[in-house]
Structure formats: structure tokens, C-alpha cells
Design a protein around this motif. Structure first.
Motif: not given
Length: 283
Positions: A34, A37, A75, A161, A185
Motif C-alpha cells: 500500500e 500504513f 489498499w 480504513v 488510508n
């Protein structure tokens, strides 16, 4: 003639068996990460992927003797991208039953928890059992605490998220009593939490600890128990398409080697201050 026909038929049949179709000499692997994160993964000041996932996958690829190409992506698009062939592996994929229906997993490479993020002096009072471990599968112990949390969160807006097991948990345990707001996110969610546009966040405990240490987040705090179990995907693994048994075997062995060598402990403590080394057989 008949013998030749039979041999030809067998050769054709073998060519179309699932084993032959899935067999592949893996030398190059596309890895989805991603990049938003931390401390698992982030974009550094040079615009390059960094974090625990990056350091670890580079080590694992060397152990598995494959060349890995790291690809950043949103994501929510990771699993669709995996099954469409954009990626061969995806990092930071927590293991749960829903995901097992659509992807396969390696053994876990990290074991974590999930917890709430609050704004200090905000609209949600301190939640019970802050900092204490809570296994949601122990219903006798967990259900009264979760009921108390539900009462404190009633009518509040909780930020998560999208496409995460944290989103699944909030909907499953509190969905009828709270408003759930999903974000692409964690950083976007935290901005809304600090601005008072939502009342609480729910996320990986490792992410939460890292977020609290960042400049600008002094007004945030973790609250409530450190949870695992139920639908929470706190056992973190590498995801892959169904049936890629050769690829799974390579990375299972690499993860177990990295754990035995102390590499996972070293890298997880470097990035999160916690030893996230998994206990194999818990997924």
C-alpha cells in the motif's frame, strides 16, 4: 497405432491438469504494498516505499531466491489486483475467514492487535481495559467489555480504513449503534479525527503506536483493549492467488527461516518497538 494414440491422449490430458497449469518456475514476483500504513509501509521523503514490509520482503525474496518487484497501490484494490494478475503477492494481509474464500495465505509473518484511537478531551470518554490484551474468542471475558464499549460509542462516528478487518469488526459489533465512516488510508482518517469530524478511529495497534509518536499527533491517544480474535485479521501474512502452491511453499519456508534467524524480531522492533514474531500454527 493404438499405443501411440493413448500416449498422445495422456500427454494432452496432463497438459491441461491443474497441477501443470499452476506449476511455474518463480524467478520474478510482483509484490503489492500500500505505501500508506506506517510502520508497516510508507512512502519516504524520496518517494520510495519503506517500512517493515519493505525491509522484510526484501529479506524474504533473497531467502526464496526470487527477484521481487515492489508495486504501490490503494489498499481497496489489492485483492482485486492480485486476482487480476497485477500482483503475485500482497503484503500486510491479515488472515480471516472471509479473505480465505478468495485468496491463499502464507504462514503469518507478524502477530499484532487492534485498538481505538481517540482525540484527547474529545467526544468519547476513556474506554475500558485500555492497554490490556483481549481475545474476542473468549466470549465470557470479552462480551461484557465489548458491551461497555458499545454503550460509550453509541451515536458516535467511527473511522476505519475500507476493506479491512477493522471495518468488519466495527460493523459486526457496533454497526447498529454507531455511524461507520470508511477511508482509503489511516492518515486520511486521522486528519478527520484531529479535526473533530469523527469521534474515534479503530485500527492496527502497531499503526496506532506509531501514529502517536509522530509530530502533530500529540492530541491523539489509544484507548480500550488491545484486541485479537473474531474477524480481526491480527495474524499478518502474505496473500497470493488460490492454488499457487509452489509460490506459497517458497515464502512459507522463507518466513519460518527469517523468524528462526531473529530477523522478524529485529525488523519489527526497529519499526514498531514491538516484537511481532508470530507463533506458527495460530492462523
Amino acid at each position: 497405432m493404438r499405443k501411440k494414440f493413448i500416449l498422445t491422449a495422456i500427454a494432452v490430458a496432463l497438459a491441461f491438469t491443474p497441477v501443470a497449469a499452476n506449476a511455474k518456475d518463480w524467478t520474478h514476483v510482483k509484490v503489492g504494498i500500500e505505501g500508506a500504513f506506517p510502520p508497516w509501509n510508507l512512502m519516504n521523503s524520496s518517494g520510495k516505499l519503506a517500512g517493515l514490509d519493505v525491509d522484510l520482503i526484501n529479506d524474504l525474496c533473497a531467502r526464496a531466491k526470487v527477484e521481487c518487484e515492489l508495486i504501490a497501490g490503494d489498499w481497496a484494490g489489492m485483492i482485486p489486483g492480485l486476482n487480476a494478475g497485477k500482483y503475485d503477492l500482497i503484503m500486510t494481509l491479515g488472515i480471516n475467514e472471509k479473505r480465505k474464500q478468495v485468496v491463499d495465505f502464507t504462514v503469518p509473518y507478524a502477530s499484532g492487535v487492534a485498538s481505538f484511537l481517540l482525540l484527547k478531551g474529545g467526544t468519547v470518554d476513556e474506554l475500558p481495559d485500555t492497554g490490556k490484551r483481549l481475545n474476542l474468542n473468549d466470549k465470557a471475558a470479552a462480551d461484557p467489555i465489548m458491551a461497555e464499549i458499545a454503550d460509550k460509542l453509541k451515536g458516535k462516528t467511527i473511522g476505519v480504513v475500507q476493506s479491512t478487518s477493522q471495518e468488519q469488526l466495527i460493523n459486526a459489533y457496533f454497526g447498529s449503534n454507531v455511524s461507520v465512516r470508511s477511508y482509503q488510508n489511516s492518515g486520511e482518517r486521522d486528519l478527520d479525527l484531529k479535526a473533530g469530524r469523527i469521534d474515534a478511529g479503530f485500527d492496527s495497534g502497531v499503526y496506532g503506536m506509531t501514529a502517536l509518536a509522530k509530530p502533530g499527533n500529540e492530541d491523539l491517544e489509544m484507548s480500550g483493549p488491545l484486541m485479537k480474535g473474531a474477524m480481526l485479521a491480527t495474524e499478518v501474512a502474505i496473500g497470493m492467488r488460490k492454488g499457487e502452491t509452489d509460490l506459497k511453499a517458497k515464502f512459507d519456508a522463507a518466513i519460518e527461516d527469517a523468524a528462526k534467524a531473529g530477523t522478524i524480531k529485529t525488523l519489527s522492533e526497529k519499526w514498531s518497538k514491538l516484537d511481532l514474531t508470530p507463533t506458527f500454527g495460530t492462523n
